[in-house]
Design a protein around this motif. Structure first.
Motif, PDB file in Angstrom:
ATOM      1  N   ARG A  25       0.849  -1.217   0.000  1.00 45.17           N
ATOM      2  CA  ARG A  25       0.000   0.000   0.000  1.00 45.17           C
ATOM      3  C   ARG A  25       0.872   1.250   0.000  1.00 45.17           C
ATOM      4  NH1 ARG A  25      -4.041   0.006   4.896  1.00 45.17           N
ATOM      5  NH2 ARG A  25      -4.659   2.061   4.218  1.00 45.17           N
ATOM      6  N   GLU A  29       1.406   3.981  -3.039  1.00 48.14           N
ATOM      7  CA  GLU A  29       1.152   5.407  -2.841  1.00 48.14           C
ATOM      8  C   GLU A  29       2.367   6.236  -3.297  1.00 48.14           C
ATOM      9  OE1 GLU A  29      -1.275   7.336  -2.186  1.00 48.14           O
ATOM     10  OE2 GLU A  29       0.099   9.058  -2.097  1.00 48.14           O
TER      11      GLU A  29
ATOM     12  N   TRP B  79      -2.314   5.735   9.069  1.00 48.45           N
ATOM     13  CA  TRP B  79      -2.889   5.882   7.731  1.00 48.45           C
ATOM     14  C   TRP B  79      -4.027   6.903   7.810  1.00 48.45           C
ATOM     15  CZ3 TRP B  79      -1.166   3.993   3.211  1.00 48.45           C
ATOM     16  CH2 TRP B  79      -0.252   2.944   3.251  1.00 48.45           C
ATOM     17  N   ARG B  85      -6.807  10.324  -1.070  1.00 46.46           N
ATOM     18  CA  ARG B  85      -5.970   9.116  -1.137  1.00 46.46           C
ATOM     19  C   ARG B  85      -5.473   8.769   0.257  1.00 46.46           C
ATOM     20  NH1 ARG B  85      -2.736   9.884  -6.235  1.00 46.46           N
ATOM     21  NH2 ARG B  85      -0.881   9.780  -4.962  1.00 46.46           N
ATOM     22  N   ASN B  86      -5.365   7.469   0.508  1.00 45.92           N
ATOM     23  CA  ASN B  86      -4.854   7.032   1.812  1.00 45.92           C
ATOM     24  C   ASN B  86      -3.343   7.117   1.832  1.00 45.92           C
ATOM     25  OD1 ASN B  86      -6.757   6.388   3.765  1.00 45.92           O
ATOM     26  ND2 ASN B  86      -7.428   4.611   2.571  1.00 45.92           N
ATOM     27  N   LYS B  87      -2.815   7.803   2.846  1.00 44.02           N
ATOM     28  CA  LYS B  87      -1.359   7.963   2.940  1.00 44.02           C
ATOM     29  C   LYS B  87      -0.923   7.639   4.355  1.00 44.02           C
ATOM     30  CE  LYS B  87      -1.400  11.434  -0.626  1.00 44.02           C
ATOM     31  NZ  LYS B  87      -1.409  12.841  -0.957  1.00 44.02           N
TER      32      LYS B  87
END
Lengths: 352, 118
Positions: A25, A29, B79, B85-87
């Motif tokens: 993930r 990103e 998170w 958006r997931n960061k």
């Protein structure tokens, strides 16, 4: 599946399972942020080759995944043979091969024990040690060659492969400048299957020499193998080991199709010589115990078994001759075709 | 002969320099990451910040390092959604702040000693 997904899939395959999802993930990103940044600078979406260049700069997925591992074990004899990136795969493959081999050995010896045959600890130990030696040697050789290649050519990989999306370009040395059509390569699945099948065959042949029950079944109580089988035992073992070595080489170099073609001719010739000596001997099973104690019924059974063995050997000899002629013809044709060019490629079906 | 000797030694000297340079940078990168994370950032912006400050670090080194520092209790992460958006955002923990302070003291001491010698 787009390029980024394929890259992430290749990384994921080599990551520790507990952290896999989280790492992928985060990497995903990071890659998408970088691509957006670049696209923003250029004022247009990135082309596929630009995306590929960006991923290539991040490095081989296997190496990248290796950096997340806390396990830094390596294999070294003087110099390092297998580094921390490949070591977990090496252990996995070796464990699988040895597990399978020992399971086969266990089944054979259990079958012998159940059938009332005398099984010594030494027999079990020597079979296990022989297989341990062969598997350890073959798997270590393959992985040390891949390690060497990864170290020398960190950039020779792409995402066109079917193995987790990653393909390591294992074309090494002089031949790398001679492109060979991938459709003509020897499949790695085939090579692995041959290594496993030949190893099982080797265990069986070794067992038969000591325990004729494995081939004669219940008839072993009144039949025994004729001396000729013990004379051809080492040539048969040698041919089987040579097949394992050949398949191991083709696992690393699937483009060495002509090597396999030449090897097949040599091995078929060797097999033919073995069959010739077997036919010439004229007797393949004999009675257990002194000749005076053989009843007429046993003598008749022995004659029938010998007769059928003779027919079987005759068929094997005819098939070997046909196969040898076919393989020689194919090799000669491929040599003639290749006479005008330096290609090392043999026909697609060569040796099949 | 001399050319061969130069080439062999030239290459090994280059490799030696690279190894020593990497060793020197390794410790400095930890310090740089901790210093940059006094302010909360996510991976990509941290990488950009370090690059702008002349401490470029590739992602294959940065993310495993962040995970190591987090497992050592020096960083905290969470998170969170930003710009749809997931960061994963990182920041210094209380222990991290303390260690950073001590490391900076050590760094300044080493730096002044070296400046005196050079």
């Amino acid at each position: 599946m787009n390029l980024v997904d394929r890259y992430l899939k290749a990384v994921a395959k080599a990551l520790p399972e507990a952290q896999r999802e989280d790492i992928v993930r985060e990497l995903s990103e990071d890659i998408r942020s970088e691509m957006e940044d670049k696209a923003g600078e250029l004022g247009r979406p990135l082309t596929e080759s630009e995306q590929q260049a960006l991923l290539k700069r991040r490095g081989n997925p296997l190496v990248l995944a290796g950096r997340y591992r806390q396990d830094y074990r390596t294999l070294a004899f003087g110099r390092q043979l297998i580094g921390p990136v490949l070591f977990p795969f090496y252990v996995r493959v070796l464990s699988f091969n040895l597990g399978l081999t020992f399971a086969v050995i266990a089944i054979i010896f259990i079958a012998l024990g159940v059938s009332g045959q005398k099984v010594g600890v030494n027999d079990v130990l020597s079979s296990c040690l022989l297989q341990l030696f062969i598997q350890l040697g073959a798997v270590t050789l393959i992985f040390s060659l891949i390690e060497r290649h990864l170290t020398k050519n960190p950039d020779r990989w792409d995402l066109s492969g079917t193995c987790g999306g990653l393909r390591l370009d294992l074309k090494i040395g002089k031949n790398s400048s001679l492109p060979i059509e991938r459709g003509q390569w020897i499949s790695r699945f085939e090579s692995v299957s041959i290594i496993i099948a030949s190893t099982v065959a080797l265990i069986w042949v070794t067992g038969v020499q000591r325990y004729p029950f494995l081939i004669l079944g219940p008839a072993a109580s009144f039949l025994k193998l004729a001396p000729i089988w013990y004379q051809v035992y080492f040539p048969i073992v040698l041919l089987t080991v040579a097949e394992i070595v050949r398949a191991t080489i083709n696992l690393v170099r699937p483009d060495w199709t002509r090597f396999r073609a030449v090897y097949n001719i040599v091995s078929h010739s060797g097999g033919l010589v073995v069959v010739y000596y077997l036919i010439r001997s004229g007797s393949w099973v004999a009675a257990v115990g002194p000749a005076t104690e053989i009843t007429e019924q046993y003598a008749h059974s022995i004659a029938i078994v010998n007769q059928w063995t003779y027919f079987a050997l005759l068929v094997a000899a005819i098939l070997s001759v046909v196969m040898l002629v076919v393989k020689v013809t194919r090799l000669v044709r491929s040599l003639r075709r290749g006479a005008g060019s330096p290609s090392v490629t043999a026909p697609a079906k060569e040796g099949d | 002969m001399c050319i061969v000797h130069y080439m062999v030694h030239g290459t090994s000297n280059h490799e030696l320099f690279e190894n020593l340079r990497l060793e020197l940078r390794r410790g400095s990168l930890v310090l740089a990451c901790l210093a940059a994370l006094r302010q909360e950032r996510y991976g990509y912006t941290l990488r950009k910040t370090l690059e702008e400050q002349g401490m470029a670090i590739d992602e294959g080194t940065l993310y495993p390092l962040l995970r190591r520092l987090e497992s050592q209790g020096l960083l905290l992460s969470e998170w969170r959604e930003e710009e749809k958006r997931n960061k994963r955002f990182y920041r210094l923990s209380a222990d991290g702040k303390l260690i950073l302070k001590q490391l900076l003291g050590e760094w300044q001491s080493i730096s002044s000693s070296l400046n005196g010698m050079l």
